[in-house]
Scaffold this active site. Structure first.
Site, PDB file in Angstrom:
ATOM      1  N   ARG A 284      11.937  -4.604   5.648  1.00 21.39           N
ATOM      2  CA  ARG A 284      11.558  -3.213   5.328  1.00 21.39           C
ATOM      3  C   ARG A 284      12.358  -2.194   6.134  1.00 21.39           C
ATOM      4  NH1 ARG A 284       5.439  -1.556   5.517  1.00 21.39           N
ATOM      5  NH2 ARG A 284       5.563  -2.534   7.571  1.00 21.39           N
TER       6      ARG A 284
ATOM      7  N   LYS B 136       0.840  -1.208   0.000  1.00 21.94           N
ATOM      8  CA  LYS B 136       0.000   0.000   0.000  1.00 21.94           C
ATOM      9  C   LYS B 136       0.872   1.254   0.000  1.00 21.94           C
ATOM     10  CE  LYS B 136      -2.016  -1.188   3.915  1.00 21.94           C
ATOM     11  NZ  LYS B 136      -1.313  -2.447   4.223  1.00 21.94           N
TER      12      LYS B 136
ATOM     13  N   ARG C 137      -1.019  -8.687  13.483  1.00 21.07           N
ATOM     14  CA  ARG C 137      -1.563  -7.722  12.503  1.00 21.07           C
ATOM     15  C   ARG C 137      -2.349  -8.455  11.416  1.00 21.07           C
ATOM     16  NH1 ARG C 137       3.980  -5.081  11.114  1.00 21.07           N
ATOM     17  NH2 ARG C 137       2.878  -3.895   9.495  1.00 21.07           N
TER      18      ARG C 137
ATOM     19  N   ARG D 139     -10.392   0.425   8.086  1.00 19.31           N
ATOM     20  CA  ARG D 139      -9.934  -0.911   8.474  1.00 19.31           C
ATOM     21  C   ARG D 139     -11.014  -1.700   9.186  1.00 19.31           C
ATOM     22  NH1 ARG D 139      -4.267   0.226   8.699  1.00 19.31           N
ATOM     23  NH2 ARG D 139      -3.064  -1.600   9.224  1.00 19.31           N
TER      24      ARG D 139
ATOM     25  N   ARG E 102      10.592  -0.329  11.539  1.00 22.42           N
ATOM     26  CA  ARG E 102       9.420  -0.083  12.382  1.00 22.42           C
ATOM     27  C   ARG E 102       9.391  -1.058  13.550  1.00 22.42           C
ATOM     28  NH1 ARG E 102       4.362   0.383   8.240  1.00 22.42           N
ATOM     29  NH2 ARG E 102       3.385  -0.747   9.966  1.00 22.42           N
TER      30      ARG E 102
HETATM   31  P1  AP5 Z   1       4.780  -1.471   2.007  1.00 23.99           P
HETATM   32  O1  AP5 Z   1       4.387  -0.797   0.749  1.00 23.99           O
HETATM   33  O2  AP5 Z   1       5.450  -0.654   3.046  1.00 23.99           O
HETATM   34  O3  AP5 Z   1       3.540  -2.283   2.621  1.00 23.99           O
HETATM   35  P2  AP5 Z   1       2.180  -1.749   3.251  1.00 23.99           P
HETATM   36  O4  AP5 Z   1       1.060  -2.436   2.535  1.00 23.99           O
HETATM   37  O5  AP5 Z   1       2.149  -0.279   3.311  1.00 23.99           O
HETATM   38  O6  AP5 Z   1       2.291  -2.437   4.685  1.00 23.99           O
HETATM   39  P3  AP5 Z   1       2.182  -1.847   6.166  1.00 23.99           P
HETATM   40  O7  AP5 Z   1       2.935  -2.811   7.023  1.00 23.99           O
HETATM   41  O8  AP5 Z   1       2.561  -0.422   6.236  1.00 23.99           O
HETATM   42  O9  AP5 Z   1       0.644  -2.023   6.407  1.00 23.99           O
HETATM   43  P4  AP5 Z   1      -0.094  -2.060   7.747  1.00 23.99           P
HETATM   44  O10 AP5 Z   1      -1.488  -1.975   7.287  1.00 23.99           O
HETATM   45  O11 AP5 Z   1       0.266  -3.239   8.578  1.00 23.99           O
HETATM   46  O12 AP5 Z   1       0.483  -0.815   8.554  1.00 23.99           O
HETATM   47  P5  AP5 Z   1      -0.018   0.684   8.766  1.00 23.99           P
HETATM   48  O13 AP5 Z   1       1.160   1.546   8.791  1.00 23.99           O
HETATM   49  O14 AP5 Z   1      -1.152   1.005   7.877  1.00 23.99           O
HETATM   50  O15 AP5 Z   1       5.721  -2.707   1.589  1.00 23.99           O
HETATM   51  C1  AP5 Z   1       6.297  -3.563   2.557  1.00 23.99           C
HETATM   52  C2  AP5 Z   1       7.736  -3.942   2.151  1.00 23.99           C
HETATM   53  O16 AP5 Z   1       7.700  -4.731   0.974  1.00 23.99           O
HETATM   54  C3  AP5 Z   1       8.613  -2.726   1.831  1.00 23.99           C
HETATM   55  O17 AP5 Z   1       9.915  -2.995   2.283  1.00 23.99           O
HETATM   56  C4  AP5 Z   1       8.576  -2.639   0.294  1.00 23.99           C
HETATM   57  O18 AP5 Z   1       9.762  -2.096  -0.211  1.00 23.99           O
HETATM   58  C5  AP5 Z   1       8.394  -4.093  -0.102  1.00 23.99           C
HETATM   59  N1  AP5 Z   1       7.548  -4.260  -1.286  1.00 23.99           N
HETATM   60  C6  AP5 Z   1       6.407  -3.550  -1.584  1.00 23.99           C
HETATM   61  N2  AP5 Z   1       5.885  -3.987  -2.754  1.00 23.99           N
HETATM   62  C7  AP5 Z   1       6.694  -4.994  -3.171  1.00 23.99           C
HETATM   63  C8  AP5 Z   1       6.667  -5.874  -4.312  1.00 23.99           C
HETATM   64  N3  AP5 Z   1       5.688  -5.764  -5.247  1.00 23.99           N
HETATM   65  N4  AP5 Z   1       7.639  -6.798  -4.439  1.00 23.99           N
HETATM   66  C9  AP5 Z   1       8.623  -6.900  -3.490  1.00 23.99           C
HETATM   67  N5  AP5 Z   1       8.707  -6.107  -2.395  1.00 23.99           N
HETATM   68  C10 AP5 Z   1       7.753  -5.173  -2.237  1.00 23.99           C
HETATM   69  O19 AP5 Z   1      -0.628   0.590  10.253  1.00 23.99           O
HETATM   70  C11 AP5 Z   1       0.203   0.329  11.366  1.00 23.99           C
HETATM   71  C12 AP5 Z   1      -0.643   0.187  12.623  1.00 23.99           C
HETATM   72  O20 AP5 Z   1      -1.328   1.416  12.881  1.00 23.99           O
HETATM   73  C13 AP5 Z   1      -1.762  -0.863  12.569  1.00 23.99           C
HETATM   74  O21 AP5 Z   1      -1.277  -2.144  12.876  1.00 23.99           O
HETATM   75  C14 AP5 Z   1      -2.747  -0.311  13.598  1.00 23.99           C
HETATM   76  O22 AP5 Z   1      -2.323  -0.605  14.901  1.00 23.99           O
HETATM   77  C15 AP5 Z   1      -2.636   1.193  13.409  1.00 23.99           C
HETATM   78  N6  AP5 Z   1      -3.622   1.724  12.426  1.00 23.99           N
HETATM   79  C16 AP5 Z   1      -3.348   2.272  11.215  1.00 23.99           C
HETATM   80  N7  AP5 Z   1      -4.479   2.618  10.568  1.00 23.99           N
HETATM   81  C17 AP5 Z   1      -5.499   2.289  11.401  1.00 23.99           C
HETATM   82  C18 AP5 Z   1      -6.917   2.372  11.298  1.00 23.99           C
HETATM   83  N8  AP5 Z   1      -7.509   2.883  10.198  1.00 23.99           N
HETATM   84  N9  AP5 Z   1      -7.669   1.920  12.330  1.00 23.99           N
HETATM   85  C19 AP5 Z   1      -7.089   1.404  13.434  1.00 23.99           C
HETATM   86  N10 AP5 Z   1      -5.764   1.292  13.607  1.00 23.99           N
HETATM   87  C20 AP5 Z   1      -4.966   1.721  12.592  1.00 23.99           C
HETATM   88 ZN    ZN Z   2       2.177   1.101   4.914  1.00 26.83          ZN
END
Ligand code: AP5
Ligand code: ZN
Length: 217
Positions: A128, A13, A172, A89, A161
């Site tokens: 990452r 994402k 997660r 979410r 992270r």
């Molecule tokens: P990356 O693009 O960073 O992945 P991502 O989908 O953004 O994954 P996240 O871990 O950030 O998602 P998340 O939903 O767990 O965390 P968030 O920050 O939203 O890619 C990952 C890695 O793979 C990178 O190293 C990249 O380079 C590599 N990569 C990407 N694409 C690739 C490909 N095609 N091939 C190979 N490698 C690739 O949320 C964190 C926390 O915040 C949650 O757990 C929760 O506690 C809280 N939170 C956030 N939003 C809410 C909400 N709306 N409600 C409640 N709690 C929330």
């Molecule tokens: Zn992310």
């Protein structure tokens, strides 16, 4: 363009959303990045949120909805549209978003789910590296920075992270399947859902996304 990216941790994402932002001149609202900013500033919300994030849980709907509402109302970059990353979410978050958009007489164009097997996410998450101030994302193996450990743009240090470990990832993923799974059904029922194969390389994933947005402004 008004679109939502849904996908498990590590699906890509945060890798793809900036491409949408740049191509369509919309704002990129990443709720995880917003929370990490609060954590870094050690605000009361940040202190509470860190505990929840490190445990792989979800921060309360009211707080998250408030953050998005504030951005939609005050962030000038959102005038042209938005890409939401990590929100909604839960079904209540999706319902509140609908209410906000209705009040603004705006409609969602699409909801894009990044489909990928859980087992492929372990290496993505554990390798990452991020540049915290900008949210720029790298991977030790798949997308390394030009200089090891340093951001390509600013030269500042990259960090891992605190929730990027196998134990927290398992939690997660559980909350993704149980809480965000129903969000996908919610948008399928509205006819807005598109699924793409997120196990491909970032450029192939981007091509599939672009084909969904054809003709959108
Ligand atoms: P990356 O693009 O960073 O992945 P991502 O989908 O953004 O994954 P996240 O871990 O950030 O998602 P998340 O939903 O767990 O965390 P968030 O920050 O939203 O890619 C990952 C890695 O793979 C990178 O190293 C990249 O380079 C590599 N990569 C990407 N694409 C690739 C490909 N095609 N091939 C190979 N490698 C690739 O949320 C964190 C926390 O915040 C949650 O757990 C929760 O506690 C809280 N939170 C956030 N939003 C809410 C909400 N709306 N409600 C409640 N709690 C929330
Ligand atoms: Zn992310």
């Amino acid at each position: 363009l008004r679109t939502i990216l849904v996908g498990p941790p590590g699906a890509g994402k945060g890798t793809q959303a900036p491409r949408i932002r740049d191509q369509f001149c919309v704002c990129h609202l990443a709720t995880g990045d917003m929370l990490r900013e609060q954590v870094q500033k050690k605000t009361p919300l940040g202190v509470e949120a860190k505990k929840i994030m490190d445990a792989g849980g979800l921060v309360s709907d009211d707080i998250m909805v408030g953050m998005i509402k504030d951005q939609l109302e005050n962030n000038k970059d959102c005038k042209n549209g938005f890409v939401l990353d990590g929100f909604p979410r839960t079904v209540p978050q999706a319902q509140k978003l609908d209410g906000m958009l209705e009040a603004r007489r705006e409609k969602l164009d699409s909801v894009v789910q990044l489909l990928i097997d859980d087992q492929l996410l372990i290496s993505r998450i554990t390798g990452r590296l991020i540049h915290a101030p900008s949210g720029r994302t790298y991977h030790r193996e798949f997308s390394p920075p030009k200089k090891p450990g340093l951001d390509d743009v600013t030269g500042e240090k990259l960090i891992q992270r605190s929730d990027d470990n196998v134990e927290t990832l398992t939690k997660r993923l559980k909350s993704y399947h149980s809480q965000t799974g129903p969000v996908v059904d919610y948008y399928k029922a509205k006819g807005l859902w598109h699924g793409i194969d997120a196990a491909q390389s970032p450029s192939v994933v981007w091509d599939s996304m672009r084909s969904i947005f054809v003709g959108k402004k």
